[in-house]
Scaffold this active site. Structure first.
Site, PDB file in Angstrom:
ATOM      1  CB  SER A  21     -12.092 108.644  43.636  1.00  0.00           C
ATOM      2  OG  SER A  21     -12.255 108.008  42.395  1.00  0.00           O
ATOM      3  CB  ALA A  70     -24.262  99.347  42.692  1.00  0.00           C
ATOM      4  CB  ILE A  71     -21.163 103.945  39.929  1.00  0.00           C
ATOM      5  CG1 ILE A  71     -21.808 104.921  40.905  1.00  0.00           C
ATOM      6  CG2 ILE A  71     -20.929 104.579  38.556  1.00  0.00           C
ATOM      7  CD1 ILE A  71     -23.185 105.405  40.542  1.00  0.00           C
ATOM      8  CG  ASN A 126     -11.098 101.741  43.730  1.00  0.00           C
ATOM      9  OD1 ASN A 126     -11.254 101.040  44.723  1.00  0.00           O
ATOM     10  ND2 ASN A 126     -12.101 102.247  43.047  1.00  0.00           N
ATOM     11  CB  CYS A 129     -14.375  99.216  43.525  1.00  0.00           C
ATOM     12  SG  CYS A 129     -16.029  99.603  42.919  1.00  0.00           S
ATOM     13  CB  THR A 192     -18.537 102.326  50.008  1.00  0.00           C
ATOM     14  OG1 THR A 192     -18.119 101.477  48.936  1.00  0.00           O
ATOM     15  CG2 THR A 192     -18.675 103.737  49.473  1.00  0.00           C
ATOM     16  N   GLY A 216     -21.324 108.271  53.229  1.00  0.00           N
ATOM     17  CA  GLY A 216     -22.052 109.329  53.921  1.00  0.00           C
ATOM     18  C   GLY A 216     -21.839 109.291  55.432  1.00  0.00           C
ATOM     19  N   GLY A 242     -14.903 109.608  54.523  1.00  0.00           N
ATOM     20  CA  GLY A 242     -16.002 108.795  55.023  1.00  0.00           C
ATOM     21  C   GLY A 242     -16.979 109.640  55.807  1.00  0.00           C
ATOM     22  N   GLY A 243     -17.927 110.260  55.117  1.00  0.00           N
ATOM     23  CA  GLY A 243     -18.997 110.946  55.820  1.00  0.00           C
ATOM     24  C   GLY A 243     -18.708 112.367  56.245  1.00  0.00           C
TER      25      GLY A 243
HETATM   26  C1  LIG Z   1     -21.376 107.493  43.804  1.00  0.00           C
HETATM   27  C2  LIG Z   1     -20.029 107.123  44.325  1.00  0.00           C
HETATM   28  C3  LIG Z   1     -19.043 106.698  43.448  1.00  0.00           C
HETATM   29  C4  LIG Z   1     -17.794 106.331  43.916  1.00  0.00           C
HETATM   30  N1  LIG Z   1     -16.825 105.950  43.034  1.00  0.00           N
HETATM   31  C5  LIG Z   1     -15.579 105.674  43.482  1.00  0.00           C
HETATM   32  C6  LIG Z   1     -14.535 105.379  42.585  1.00  0.00           C
HETATM   33  O1  LIG Z   1     -14.715 105.392  41.359  1.00  0.00           O
HETATM   34  N2  LIG Z   1     -13.300 105.080  43.077  1.00  0.00           N
HETATM   35  C7  LIG Z   1     -13.062 105.073  44.427  1.00  0.00           C
HETATM   36  O2  LIG Z   1     -11.932 104.796  44.839  1.00  0.00           O
HETATM   37  N3  LIG Z   1     -14.031 105.381  45.306  1.00  0.00           N
HETATM   38  C8  LIG Z   1     -15.279 105.680  44.873  1.00  0.00           C
HETATM   39  N4  LIG Z   1     -16.258 106.015  45.779  1.00  0.00           N
HETATM   40  C9  LIG Z   1     -15.929 106.050  47.209  1.00  0.00           C
HETATM   41  C10 LIG Z   1     -15.586 107.480  47.664  1.00  0.00           C
HETATM   42  O3  LIG Z   1     -14.454 107.974  46.997  1.00  0.00           O
HETATM   43  C11 LIG Z   1     -15.337 107.523  49.191  1.00  0.00           C
HETATM   44  O4  LIG Z   1     -14.238 106.690  49.502  1.00  0.00           O
HETATM   45  C12 LIG Z   1     -16.534 107.068  49.991  1.00  0.00           C
HETATM   46  O5  LIG Z   1     -17.737 107.459  49.375  1.00  0.00           O
HETATM   47  C13 LIG Z   1     -16.536 107.584  51.426  1.00  0.00           C
HETATM   48  O6  LIG Z   1     -16.582 108.991  51.478  1.00  0.00           O
HETATM   49  P1  LIG Z   1     -17.969 109.804  51.672  1.00  0.00           P
HETATM   50  O7  LIG Z   1     -18.692 109.182  52.817  1.00  0.00           O
HETATM   51  O8  LIG Z   1     -17.543 111.214  51.926  1.00  0.00           O
HETATM   52  O9  LIG Z   1     -18.742 109.660  50.406  1.00  0.00           O
HETATM   53  C14 LIG Z   1     -17.516 106.376  45.315  1.00  0.00           C
HETATM   54  C15 LIG Z   1     -18.513 106.809  46.192  1.00  0.00           C
HETATM   55  C16 LIG Z   1     -19.757 107.186  45.716  1.00  0.00           C
HETATM   56  C17 LIG Z   1     -20.794 107.637  46.708  1.00  0.00           C
END
Ligand SMILES: Cc1cc2nc3c(=O)[nH]c(=O)nc-3n(C[C@H](O)[C@H](O)[C@H](O)COP(=O)(O)O)c2cc1C
Ligand SMILES: Cc1cc2nc3c(=O)[nH]c(=O)nc-3n(C[C@H](O)[C@H](O)[C@H](O)COP(=O)(O)OP(=O)(O)OC[C@H]3O[C@@H](n4cnc5c(N)ncnc54)[C@H](O)[C@@H]3O)c2cc1C
Ligand SMILES: Cc1cc2nc3c(=O)[nH]c(=O)nc-3n(C[C@H](O)[C@H](O)[C@H](O)COP(=O)(O)OP(=O)(O)OC[C@H]3O[C@@H](n4cnc5c(N)ncnc54)[C@H](O)[C@@H]3O)c2cc1C
Ligand SMILES: Cc1cc2nc3c(=O)[nH]c(=O)nc-3n(C[C@H](O)[C@H](O)[C@H](O)COP(=O)(O)O)c2cc1C
Ligand code: FES
Ligand code: FES
Lengths: 301, 253, 301, 253
Positions: A21, A70-71, A126, A129, A192, A216, A242-243
């Site tokens: 997401s 920090a969207i 969620n 956040c 995150t 990441g 997660g990454g």
């Molecule tokens: C730019 C960005 C926006 C995200 N927005 C959401 C979100 O709207 N809702 C949510 O549950 N997680 C959000 N996440 C978290 C991701 O879904 C995911 O749980 C997290 O980034 C870890 O996975 P990754 O390391 O593969 O990115 C966001 C992550 C990023 C980087």
């Protein structure tokens, strides 16, 4: 037999790979690059009751093997998102709706409505956040609050409910236990970690929001450890994230206890990563001696 | 948009901390690359996770090359500056919308500041082919930072300013534009946020014009909502809905 | 004027750079490489009352821009460590003794004894080691327990006491407040996050201890954010650590609120990193317009 | 111990997933490098944080080169295998104690398994200079994995085993040693843990001998206590107190 297939509450997945997401919008940009029906599912961007503008810019920053964002839950609100879901129906995938809110009522309102959209397979709530002032993470750090919210959402949702856990807790097992007791059908994790960078010249935090969520490869070992713990604590399935960057990473998440995975940040580096990983998974299964994906769930225990 | 490995053909220092790099684009359909769009470069060290957005300075269809000019600002561009001809970079592009070219425009002003100068050059070349009269106003920090003047002189008249006055006129390009009477019907600009705002305030409602914005990006393809700019029609993504916006479109509060 | 000098409780430091505990042994290996008197201080390896064998191997693993360790507090015990401190006295540095334990009594016994060693400038109480079954991190996750321990140690220690905080908490401010109320003279942070990797072929956790502590650049944004929060919460000084690799990183930690820094994992990659950073710090101060190190403390707020 | 950039002079595939790399060592005092000690290599991608310990296969004092033989096991060695001559690697070394050379030894057995084979070659060359009779017993997975046989044959008699019997005798080197009567007074060995344990049990108390152990390392210089091995005299660090330990020294419970 489809070696990659996984059955989860509400989600008959032909493969266990989906974009996470917030890292895939509603899929429109990626639909220009590949056929979205290749995916197991799609976790759409967080949806709130009203449209949200999110935080001021800069909203993103880089960190070693990671990034901060920090969207702030920018989204067009539930009304418009229903339109996006209609468009996504053309790909014949069970979609996972990421639901965010600032109060129990908000969460329940969105959950009840979005669960009724036919191509929604399940909800992802969620409660983790880190980038909004109220709601969000406070729900994700108190087991009792999380349990109560789970119960309320379960009462109104016609689709299975997955709770998305925050890693910013001392004891992830308590949180997992609480949402399981609240009736959750599954868990998605991890959101995150909270982090920060500074602008050296301006002498202030790099992000306008000051802090952001760290994602990441940097957080991969933290995700694996928490999934490992939660797998030993609850019976409901885990969608892990997660990454993840490679098909081998996917298998490592299965070892830890995931039954499916989501890919977030890596979509920004390589927009074709999801179909590429799906294509490589059978080779990785061969390499490590698994007949099918489900045989690898939790083998690391 | 495509992703591919591009081979470095040249990587030359052309001013203080500033490099010009030529990249071989055999696998790319360069007709899709238009002035003002950008490529997103993967730094060849996986700890630097995110790509670096860099505008196209020149698109050489015949030689199948693209050229960029970049300034060493942080670790990513520093690593780029140390690469040698023959090495490869992974790029994603073309990204963004590019500068719209107006059929009826007779004379244009190209206004560039710092690392905003490069994308105006390819635009200028294409406008020149159409017989448009071009005036360029380019601003830099100081004499050591100045580059590409000769190239812009092939397009038409060039005014240069430096903040410390060590080259050209002292001050910003806004100072030049306030003093100098320049004839033009369309403005194209790229540069620091403050400069774009000043140009927008000066010319909106009076001239046709397009400004190319910069914002910190994660994806560059419109997926992360990291690079928002506030416009009168709501929030837009610099990478996908821009980076070019018309005069009067962006809202600066 | 010495631009790099920093005055902290018990620690008159000619520069703010020291190796982090557990990443420098007792300095013997590094004394073969450079003159240890170049350092601001040295945080020696954790000391317990009795000798400890630590965990089985493998004890270390790599992660993206980071590493996991599960050394398990291996150390020769307080008796032998006093000998090492004697040897270190030759370098004329105030040494920081890292004290670990499994009970209040253990901690107090070691703290009281080691504080009496003349070249000890201050104690660093390790209530955050994730790699031991009891003690360690349990002290680091409960504010009341941490406060009580701080009080007990303060009562027996003749030297200033710094409490080393764990990042594996939901609310670092509470922990910082608790140890400040307990009388701590300073805070050192952060210890490692908890993480995990799997051995893909053996289908089990890579570390014999299963989980380990995550350190290195990967955790830098988490460290910066927690230091930022703690700086706004307490008045006592912070010695910051977590992924520092360059002199610029040091300054970034100062922006967040650190008054001195420690360098851990990077010593393994580049054993000369501490003196190199010390040499570069004046240039970095010039570059960002600071007359002296102390001018940068907390400027990012 | 020194840290320096070494230039790759050769990087050649010599068996399945196995490469020989020659590194120019102009800045190093190679007299400090002895057989059995190792270098710690920084992978040229900063996401791969830790160095990779690799033994020295050959030390060419005249040409100021060191050679290593390494197997691609994970991402670090994979990246190494893709490097070209002319590129540089940052190394730290020499590390570890090396094989002690006994003055009174007349005949030695070199027993190597898999990636444990390389360090025995430089040792063999030095023993050969002293006129010692050398027998080598080398074990590999299968025919495709076999390497350096010709080189060891320049030292003396060589027995080879492969697990699947596709080259030399079928089985492990322990099987060879159980069948074959080999004359030697000193044993030198490097290889997988199981092999070292079997050799230790077979020869301790009967022969003089030295075994080189492997353990996952973080620092390679004795600072992190990551690479412990249990000995009869307590825990020791493989990187600093080893990697070579005498027969009977290590305790296997
Ligand atoms: C730019 C960005 C926006 C995200 N927005 C959401 C979100 O709207 N809702 C949510 O549950 N997680 C959000 N996440 C978290 C991701 O879904 C995911 O749980 C997290 O980034 C870890 O996975 P990754 O390391 O593969 O990115 C966001 C992550 C990023 C980087
Ligand atoms: C559409 C667009 C076109 C650009 N064109 C050019 C060009 O032609 N020439 C040129 O020299 N520069 C250009 N830039 C700026 C360039 O992207 C940054 O200077 C560069 O990314 C800095 O990377 P770094 O690794 O050196 O800095 P670091 O600070 O180490 O970068 C860390 C992260 O921040 C991002 N970042 C840092 N500064 C900027 C910035 N000013 N704008 C956007 N992202 C930033 C990086 O992309 C990276 O993700 C452009 C930026 C955008 C958005
Ligand atoms: C003293 C010593 C000498 C060695 N000599 C040789 C040699 O001459 N030739 C050769 O092919 N190999 C040798 N090895 C093994 C070699 O270090 C590993 O195969 C290599 O580090 C694997 O790195 P990777 O990035 O491919 O694997 P990855 O699994 O990606 O490595 C991740 C981390 O684990 C460590 N690691 C992984 N496997 C091992 C291992 N088997 N031993 C120690 N650390 C490991 C790496 O160093 C790295 O820190 C030696 C090991 C030691 C301890
Ligand atoms: C191998 C290793 C051993 C450590 N041992 C200790 C210890 O004994 N006591 C302690 O308080 N911290 C210990 N730490 C944590 C470090 O002191 C430091 O807090 C942490 O590693 C973050 O800094 P870094 O990212 O610079 O390594 C250890 C860390 C590592 C990597
Ligand atoms: S950078 Fe991701 S939307 Fe623009
Ligand atoms: S690897 Fe650090 S002590 Fe051996």
């Amino acid at each position: 037999m489809n070696r990659l297939a996984v059955e989860l509450p509400g989600l008959s997945l032909k493969n266990p790979v989906m974009p996470a997401s917030g890292c895939f919008g509603f899929g429109r940009e990626f639909a220009e690059l590949y056929d979205l029906s290749l995916l197991g599912s799609i976790m759409i961007k967080a949806v709130t009751r009203e449209p949200r503008l999110g935080n001021p810019v800069p909203r993103v920053a880089e960190t070693p093997s990671g990034m901060l964002n920090a969207i702030g839950l920018q989204n067009p609100g539930i009304d418009k998102v229903e339109g996006e879901l209609n468009w996504l129906a053309g790909f014949h995938l069970p979609i996972i709706a990421n639901v965010a809110g600032y109060s129990d009522e908000d969460y329940c309102y969105v959950a009840e409505r979005i669960a009724k959209v036919p191509n929604i397979g399940a909800l992802e709530i969620n409660i983790s956040c880190p980038n909004v002032k109220q709601g969000g993470i406070t729900y994700g750090q108190d087991p009792a609050v999380a349990k109560a919210l789970t119960q309320k959402i379960k009462a109104v949702s016609s689709k299975p409910v997955y709770m998305k856990l925050s890693p910013n807790v001392a004891n992830i097992k308590e949180m997992a236990k609480a949402v399981e007791e609240g009736g959750a059908d599954g868990i998605t994790m991890i959101n995150t970690l909270i982090g920060m960078r500074f602008d050296m010249k301006k002498r202030k935090p790099l992000l306008a929001n000051k802090t952001g969520g760290l994602s990441g490869p940097a957080i991969k070992p933290v995700a694996l450890k928490m999934i490992y713990d939660v797998y030993e604590t609850v019976k409901i399935p885990i969608i892990g994230m997660g990454g993840i960057q490679t098909a081998e990473d996917v298998l490592e998440f299965f070892y830890a206890g995931a039954s499916a995975v989501a890919i977030g940040t890596e979509n920004f580096v390589n927009p074709w990563i999801c179909p590429q990983i799906i294509e490589e998974l059978p080779k990785v299964l061969d390499q490590y001696g698994f007949e099918k994906m489900t045989d690898a769930i939790g083998v690391g225990h | 948009m495509q992703q591919c490995q591009m081979q470095i053909v040249e990587n030359m220092r052309i001013a203080r901390d500033t490099y010009r790099m030529s990249l071989r684009a055999n696998e790319l359909d360069l007709s899709l690359f238009t002035p003002g769009c950008f490529i997103n470069i993967k730094i060849d060290d996986s700890a630097y996770l995110l790509r670096r957005p860099i505008s196209l300075y020149e698109i050489d269809l015949a030689a199948k090359l693209v050229r960029i000019i970049y300034k060493v600002l942080g670790k990513g561009t520093e690593l780029m500056s140390k690469m040698a001809a023959g090495e490869e970079l992974n790029i994603l592009g073309p990204l963004g919308s590019g500068f719209p070219i107006q059929n009826d425009s007779q004379s244009v002003l190209l206004a560039g500041g710092g690392v905003g100068v490069p994308p105006l050059y390819e635009l200028g070349k294409r406008l020149q082919e159409r017989g448009v009269t071009i005036t360029s106003v380019l601003g830099f920090q100081d004499a050591d930072s100045v580059y590409a003047i000769k190239e812009f002189e092939t397009l038409g008249q060039v005014f240069v300013s430096t903040i410390d006055g060590s080259f050209g006129q002292k001050g910003t390009i806004i100072d030049i534009l306030n003093k100098q009477e320049i004839e033009f019907d369309t403005l194209y600009s790229c540069g620091p946020a403050g400069m774009l705002k000043a140009l927008d305030e000066k010319y909106q409602g009076k001239k046709e014009g397009y400004l190319s914005f910069e914002e910190r990006m994660a994806c560059g393809i419109g997926a992360c909502y990291g690079c928002m700019v506030n416009t009168k029609a709501g929030l837009k993504r610099v990478c996908k809905d821009g980076p070019v916006f018309a005069l009067g479109e962006v809202s600066y509060e």
